[in-house]
Structures are given as C-alpha cells and as structure tokens.
Design a protein around this motif. Structure first.
Motif, mmCIF file in Angstrom:
data_model
loop_
_atom_site.group_PDB
_atom_site.id
_atom_site.type_symbol
_atom_site.label_atom_id
_atom_site.label_comp_id
_atom_site.label_asym_id
_atom_site.label_seq_id
_atom_site.Cartn_x
_atom_site.Cartn_y
_atom_site.Cartn_z
ATOM 1 N N GLU A 44 0.822 -1.208 0.000
ATOM 2 C CA GLU A 44 0.000 0.000 0.000
ATOM 3 C C GLU A 44 0.858 1.262 0.000
ATOM 4 O OE1 GLU A 44 -2.542 -0.747 3.360
ATOM 5 O OE2 GLU A 44 -3.681 -2.267 2.258
ATOM 6 N N ARG A 45 1.954 1.256 0.750
ATOM 7 C CA ARG A 45 2.853 2.416 0.797
ATOM 8 C C ARG A 45 3.538 2.603 -0.556
ATOM 9 N NH1 ARG A 45 4.911 1.292 5.481
ATOM 10 N NH2 ARG A 45 6.730 0.204 4.736
ATOM 11 N N ILE A 46 4.019 1.512 -1.143
ATOM 12 C CA ILE A 46 4.662 1.592 -2.458
ATOM 13 C C ILE A 46 3.683 2.129 -3.487
ATOM 14 C CG2 ILE A 46 5.618 0.223 -4.359
ATOM 15 C CD1 ILE A 46 6.686 -1.723 -2.123
ATOM 16 N N LEU A 47 2.458 1.618 -3.473
ATOM 17 C CA LEU A 47 1.450 2.055 -4.435
ATOM 18 C C LEU A 47 1.123 3.538 -4.273
ATOM 19 C CD1 LEU A 47 -0.217 0.999 -6.772
ATOM 20 C CD2 LEU A 47 -1.983 0.339 -5.151
ATOM 21 N N ALA A 48 0.997 4.002 -3.034
ATOM 22 C CA ALA A 48 0.708 5.429 -2.783
ATOM 23 C C ALA A 48 1.833 6.313 -3.297
ATOM 24 C CB ALA A 48 0.470 5.659 -1.291
ATOM 25 N N VAL A 49 3.066 5.929 -3.015
ATOM 26 C CA VAL A 49 4.214 6.705 -3.489
ATOM 27 C C VAL A 49 4.281 6.648 -5.015
ATOM 28 C CG1 VAL A 49 6.740 6.834 -3.505
ATOM 29 C CG2 VAL A 49 5.528 6.458 -1.349
ATOM 30 N N ALA A 50 4.042 5.470 -5.576
ATOM 31 C CA ALA A 50 4.085 5.315 -7.032
ATOM 32 C C ALA A 50 3.043 6.196 -7.711
ATOM 33 C CB ALA A 50 3.881 3.856 -7.411
#
Length: 184
Positions: A14-20
């Motif tokens: 979820e964190r990776i997706l938000a940053v992406a």
C-alpha cells in the motif's frame, strides 16, 4: 495481492502504491523505481517483489480509475443515443489517459517483460467495457461492423501518446478523436 499476505507486506504494498501514484503523476511512466522504493521506505527488491516490472506498477497505479471507467461504460449502455454514449465514454478514457501520465504507456506496451497487450488487465478491462457500447452502436448502424473494441482503445492511446508534450493536449486529443469519429 492475496488475502494470506502478511500485514507488513500488505502495508509495504500500500505504501509503495501510494508513493508510485504520486511519482507517476509527477514524472509519468518514467518515474524512478528506486526513488519510489526510497520514499516508501523499502528496498528496491521489495518493490520488485510486489511489482515484477515497471508496467506491473503502472497498471496497479491505474487499476482503480480503470475500474471507474468500466463502471461508467456500464452506466451508458442503455443511453438513448448509442453513438453519443460511445463517444462520451471514449472522451472520458482519453481525458484519463492524458491526466494519468503513465496509463497510456502501461496500456500500450507490446511484449515488454514477456507480456502482451492482451494479457494486460487494464487494457482488457477497458476493451471489455467498450465492447457493449460498441456493439450497441454497430447494431444501431452508427459504427462500422469491422471495428473492434481494441481498435478504439488503440486510437485513444495513439492520440494520448501523439499529443504528449503539447501545451494543450486535451483540446488537440479531442480534435483528433473528432476527426477519427466523424471523418475528414
């Protein structure tokens, strides 16, 4: 993402997706995977574990909006004017492809990472969404019988990619769509 995924892995995803999402909005399809990892506070191997390649990440970033476009298409299927319904939906897809700088690249890839366009779930979702609108327009005699949904998606992607870097992309892309749908 599976239901049995560990809580820390789910949080990382979820964190990776938000940053992406933020990085793709800023830098388009060329957003740095290393920067995404760094800002998300994970290693690049963690990013690659969740997203085996750039296009998998771009597709994940676009999936929610692509689902919304699919829902919008379903809402137009019974509209009184099949041609207008199809064109409204195509314009909406075009606008999103222009706004979401990485989506056109994610949908247009051809064989990268051993995948084809038709194994791409976002492309498949859009084609599936377009099909009932197109079939209805064909049945009404306002769309040619030899046109397929993939042709419409290819047109939208082409207009998106062709107008990249132009100062008024939306107006130009809409004009190109109008030429394609009304003819010269």
């Amino acid at each position: 993402m599976t239901v049995t995924q560990r809580a820390d892995a789910r949080r990382n995803y979820e964190r990776i997706l938000a940053v992406a999402e933020a990085e793709v909005a800023r830098h388009g399809a060329d957003a740095s995977l290393e920067k995404i990892a760094r800002v998300a506070g994970v290693g690049s191997a963690t990013v690659r574990r969740h997203f085996p390649g750039r296009f998998a990440l771009l597709e994940a970033v676009s999936r929610e909006q692509v689902s919304a476009l699919s829902t919008y298409a379903r809402s137009l299927v019974e509209a009184p004017d099949p041609r207008r319904a199809l064109l409204l939906w195509l314009r909406e897809v075009l606008d999103y492809c222009i706004a979401a700088r990485g989506l056109a690249a994610a949908l247009a890839y051809n064989g990268a990472e051993n995948e084809s366009l038709y194994e791409n779930s976002c492309a498949t979702i859009l084609e599936d969404a377009a099909t009932p609108l197109l079939k209805r327009a064909q049945k009404a005699g306002v769309a040619k019988d030899d046109v397929e949904a993939r042709d419409l998606i290819a047109l939208v992607l082409g207009f998106t990619l062709a107008t990249e870097g132009q100062s008024d992309r939306v107006t130009t892309a809409h004009h190109l769509l109008q030429i394609a749908t009304e003819g010269l």
